[in-house]
Structures are given as structure tokens and as C-alpha cells.
Design a protein around this motif. Structure first.
Motif, PDB file in Angstrom:
ATOM      1  N   ALA A  97       0.894  -1.203   0.051  1.00  0.00           N
ATOM      2  CA  ALA A  97      -0.062   0.135  -0.109  1.00  0.00           C
ATOM      3  C   ALA A  97       0.808   1.405  -0.088  1.00  0.00           C
ATOM      4  CB  ALA A  97      -0.848  -0.203   1.099  1.00  0.00           C
ATOM      5  N   PHE A  98       0.616   2.187  -0.841  1.00  0.00           N
ATOM      6  CA  PHE A  98       1.296   3.385  -1.001  1.00  0.00           C
ATOM      7  C   PHE A  98       0.605   4.204  -0.067  1.00  0.00           C
ATOM      8  CE2 PHE A  98       2.783   1.762  -4.705  1.00  0.00           C
ATOM      9  CZ  PHE A  98       4.105   2.278  -4.966  1.00  0.00           C
ATOM     10  N   MET A  99       0.728   4.791   1.149  1.00  0.00           N
ATOM     11  CA  MET A  99       0.046   5.619   1.998  1.00  0.00           C
ATOM     12  C   MET A  99      -0.139   6.845   1.592  1.00  0.00           C
ATOM     13  SD  MET A  99      -0.376   3.107   3.880  1.00  0.00           S
ATOM     14  CE  MET A  99      -1.176   3.723   5.255  1.00  0.00           C
ATOM     15  N   THR A 100      -0.969   7.840   2.214  1.00  0.00           N
ATOM     16  CA  THR A 100      -1.103   9.240   1.846  1.00  0.00           C
ATOM     17  C   THR A 100      -1.265   9.493   0.442  1.00  0.00           C
ATOM     18  OG1 THR A 100       0.493   9.499   3.766  1.00  0.00           O
ATOM     19  CG2 THR A 100      -0.397  11.434   2.792  1.00  0.00           C
ATOM     20  N   ALA A 101      -2.141   8.629  -0.290  1.00  0.00           N
ATOM     21  CA  ALA A 101      -2.361   8.562  -1.768  1.00  0.00           C
ATOM     22  C   ALA A 101      -3.697   9.128  -2.061  1.00  0.00           C
ATOM     23  CB  ALA A 101      -2.100   7.483  -2.262  1.00  0.00           C
ATOM     24  N   GLY A 102      -4.351   9.742  -0.920  1.00  0.00           N
ATOM     25  CA  GLY A 102      -5.689  10.290  -1.106  1.00  0.00           C
ATOM     26  C   GLY A 102      -5.870  11.452  -2.082  1.00  0.00           C
ATOM     27  N   ALA A 103      -4.809  12.254  -2.147  1.00  0.00           N
ATOM     28  CA  ALA A 103      -4.907  13.666  -2.573  1.00  0.00           C
ATOM     29  C   ALA A 103      -3.698  13.426  -3.817  1.00  0.00           C
ATOM     30  CB  ALA A 103      -4.443  14.633  -1.421  1.00  0.00           C
ATOM     31  N   TYR A 104      -4.388  14.028  -4.811  1.00  0.00           N
ATOM     32  CA  TYR A 104      -3.444  14.271  -6.177  1.00  0.00           C
ATOM     33  C   TYR A 104      -2.869  12.894  -6.533  1.00  0.00           C
ATOM     34  CZ  TYR A 104      -3.843  18.983  -4.602  1.00  0.00           C
ATOM     35  OH  TYR A 104      -4.522  20.238  -4.263  1.00  0.00           O
ATOM     36  N   GLY A 105      -3.626  11.917  -6.262  1.00  0.00           N
ATOM     37  CA  GLY A 105      -3.303  10.388  -6.835  1.00  0.00           C
ATOM     38  C   GLY A 105      -4.381   9.950  -7.850  1.00  0.00           C
TER      39      GLY A 105
END
Length: 422
Positions: free
Chosen positions: A369-377
């Protein structure tokens, strides 16, 4: 804070194991946590209200994550929307965010977009230049209405973690230069097609200290006072967004409470409605990109490549900004950490997520899992290399739903046609 934690030896989003989503939906896939979205919005709102800032408009920056289910989740809590295109306005409206809570920003608005915004009845159009001011006036007069506008100011303040997301310096394309603001506000006030309601600014993204935001806010207060001294009405001050989030390799940014206290100190006694445009700070930690290991390749020199089924077309930030995303195995294996170059399958050397990243041992078929990917992903993703867009899944408690399906190859090809001479 986020709601992605190890439960029973594997990573889960709230009450849903990520392996379940991967098995049902496939990978790569974006997964969003409702609880995290709601908590981040509520913590910010409570901080602002608790600092004595009245009833501020929190207009979520749609560009950070524009999924209609995400927008609807925030809209139900009272959030507005900061939009930068007709498409984003349409998304906000589709999510049932009232037009009177929608701001229309952006440095290059087209005439048709301005007309659409006026017909929709958005709260205000944020003007970024004198030519745009004149175009909005022209469209409004043709429609027989007065357009509510705010002037976006370029306060000449450097901020942001990367030059490509710093928007407040004088050499930036954004906003009206400080020496022109008062003249243009007076010009708008004298126009039968315009109703100037305030000022706005946004100086950058992923800001990790309050000094630059304090400087910009003080400059904005000075402008408000000078404009009012000329006898002109000014009711709203939009101070933008930009407060950073922890990407796990960076210092913890200031909490919303400190940000709110700083703003309260600057605007004390100003008697103005405040607006804010947070995006990343609400959505970033609310999402992960889930990917599967395809191959582990070891070179004779000892370098190891971890080849994933996710690529730069799915998550562009590392290639574009050299951005760091924490990478976590969904089911961590025991053993000493190993250094990997984490890469995707796209035919670009730039399709590299990390170099020499120490991770627990991984094997083909494992999930990460790539974390902190909820913005600009998802919002920056593309179909480069004719790769289908990754689907998006929203989790709430022990439930989950696909909120954007992965297109089929037939879907992708159906959008294209050959001319009759072929």
C-alpha cells in the motif's frame, strides 16, 4: 491520523481487510476511508470555530480528490467546494453540494465556463487578472446579472514544499499583483455587471510552517482595511489552503488548532466572513494506492528491483515532484529489511516510486500500500501506455463500495474512431 492499521497481521481500512478489496476489485486500486475524511474535516472546522472565527466556509479543493462519493461525504458535513473548471463545478453539484457553497477559481477560465458558473449560481468567481475581470463583466452583462466576484491576490510570499506547488510568489502565474488590487477592486465596484464581495489568496501546497501563511494573511488584512477605507464594501476573505500533511519522512506540520489561532490573531476585529480551501490536509491520509508485486529482480551487483502492477500513470507524484510515499506490505513477512528500487511497468525510467527503499522481504503476489495517496493520486492519473485507470473504493466501517470502476479495454477503445478515409 488515518484509519489504515494492521489488524490480525494484515493492513485494513477501517473494518475491511485490504486483501479482500484486492481480491474483489483487482489491483492497482485506490482505497479511501470515510472515517478519515470525516475526521479531518471536523477537526479543522472545530479548530476554526473554537478560535472564534465565526461560521467559516470550508470549501474543499476538488482538485485534490474529485470523486463524487468523496465530495458527497464531505458535502453532507457542510463542506463547500473550491473548483477550477466547469467539470469540477459539475462534480460538486452532482455530489449535492449547494451552489451557494461553491467557489470558482483558476487562472484560465473560458467564457463558456464563466457562463456555466453564473447560470449555476455559484457563491463567487475568484478573479485572477484584469482581462478575466473584463470577460466576467462582459458575460454577466450579456446575461443581465451581476456576478459576485472576489479578487485573488498574489501576495508575493514564497511557500510550498516544491516549486511546482508554490503559487504565491510574484513570478507565479496566479493572482493579481499587489499594486493592482485596490485599483481593480474599485473598477469592479463601479461595474454594473460585477458585485465584488471580497479578496482571496492561496500561496502554495504542503506548507509545513505557519510563518509564510501568517505573512500572507497580514498582507490580506492590510488590503481589506485599505479597500474599506475607500468606502467600498468587502464582506469575505478567502485565505486558501495549503497546510501540509505528514508523508512519514517529513516533520509533522502544525495542527489545525495552531493554524486557527494564528488566523484568529491576524483577523481579530476585522468583521469579515472567512473562507478556506483545504484539499490535501483532508484527503491525503484518507487514501492508499493498493498494488501487487509482479516480480522481484536481483542484479549481479546486488541491486533489487521490486516491480509492481501500479505505475506512474496511476500515481504520478513521485515522478513529477520526487514525492515520498510510505510503502507498507499488506501482510508483512518476518525477516530483515531489504533495499529495493520500487518501480512500475511503464516504459519510462521515470516510472520509479523509490530507490533503495528498505522494506520487509517481499515476494511476487504480495500486496503493498502506498500511504497518503488520497490527494493528487487518482485525480492526476492517466491512461498512459494504454493502461486502464485504477478503480476507486470507498470504505465505511465494515462496508465498501466501488465508486469508480476500472474501465475495460473496450470502454477505452470505444472513445476513439477512425476517419472515413481509413
Amino acid at each position: 491520523m488515518n484509519h489504515f492499521e494492521l489488524t490480525g497481521g494484515e493492513l485494513a481500512c477501517e473494518g475491511v481487510p485490504l486483501t479482500r478489496i484486492a481480491d474483489e476489485v483487482g489491483t492497482p486500486v485506490y482505497v479511501y476511508s470515510t472515517a478519515t475524511l470525516e475526521r479531518h474535516y471536523q477537526v479543522l472546522r472545530e479548530a476554526l470555530v473554537g478560535a472564534g472565527l465565526g461560521d467559516p466556509l470550508i470549501a474543499y479543493a476538488v482538485k485534490a480528490n474529485s470523486n463524487v462519493a468523496v465530495l458527497s461525504t464531505l458535502g453532507r458535513l457542510g463542506a463547500g467546494a473550491d473548483t477550477v473548471s466547469e467539470g469540477e463545478i459539475r462534480r460538486a453539484l452532482a455530489a449535492r453540494i449547494p451552489a451557494e457553497r461553491i467557489l470558482f477559481s483558476g487562472v484560465g477560465k473560458r467564457e463558456a465556463e464563466i457562463a456555466f458558473a453564473l447560470d449555476a449560481g455559484v457563491l463567487e468567481i475568484n478573479i485572477e487578472s484584469e482581462p478575466e475581470l473584463e470577460l466576467v463583466e462582459k458575460v454577466a452583462r450579456a446575461k443581465g446579472v451581476r456576478a459576485s466576484v472576489a479578487l485573488r491576490v498574489n501576495p508575493d510570499v514564497k511557500a510550498g514544499a516544491h516549486d511546482k506547488i508554490s503559487t504565491g510568489k510574484a513570478d507565479s502565474k496566479f493572482g493579481i499583483a499587489l499594486p493592482d488590487v485596490e485599483r481593480l477592486y474599485a473598477k469592479a465596484s463601479n461595474s454594473p455587471g460585477l458585485r465584488p464581495v471580497g479578496l482571496a489568496c492561496h500561496i502554495g501546497s504542503q506548507i509545513s510552517d505557519l510563518a509564510s501563511m501568517d505573512e500572507a494573511a497580514r498582507k490580506m488584512r492590510g488590503l481589506v482595511e485599505r479597500i474599506r477605507a475607500e468606502g467600498l464594501s468587502l464582506e469575505r476573505l478567502d485565505l486558501g489552503g495549503g497546510l501540509g500533511v505528514p508523508y512519514f519522512n517529513q516533520p509533522e506540520p502544525p495542527p489545525p488548532s495552531e493554524y486557527a489561532a494564528m488566523i484568529a490573531g491576524v483577523v481579530k476585529g476585522l468583521d469579515v466572513q472567512l473562507a478556506f480551501e483545504p484539499g490535501r490536509m483532508i484527503a491525503a491520509n484518507a487514501g492508499v494506492l493498493l498494488a501487487r508485486v509482479l516480480y522481484v529482480i536481483e542484479r549481479p551487483d546486488g541491486r533489487r528491483f521490486l516491480v509492481l502492477d501500479a505505475a506512474m500513470n496511476d500515481l504520478l507524484r513521485p515522478a513529477m515532484y520526487d514525492a515520498y510515499h510510505d510503502i507498507r506490505p499488506v501482510k508483512p513477512r518476518e525477516g530483515e529489511a531489504v533495499a529495493y528500487d520500487v518501480v512500475g511497468p511503464v516504459c519510462e525510467t521515470g516510472d520509479t516510486f523509490a530507490r533503495d527503499r528498505k522494506l520487509p522481504p517481499l515476494q511476487p503476489g504480495d500486496l503493498v500500500a502506498f500511504m497518503t495517496a488520497g490527494a493528487y493520486g487518482a485525480t492526476m492519473s492517466s491512461e498512459y501506455n494504454s493502461r486502464p485507470l485504477a478503480p476507486e473504493v470507498l470504505v465505511k466501517g465494515d462496508r465498501h463500495a466501488v465508486v469508480r470502476a476500472r474501465p475495460s479495454y473496450e470502454d477505452m477503445l470505444s472513445r476513439e474512431t477512425a476517419p472515413d478515409w481509413l
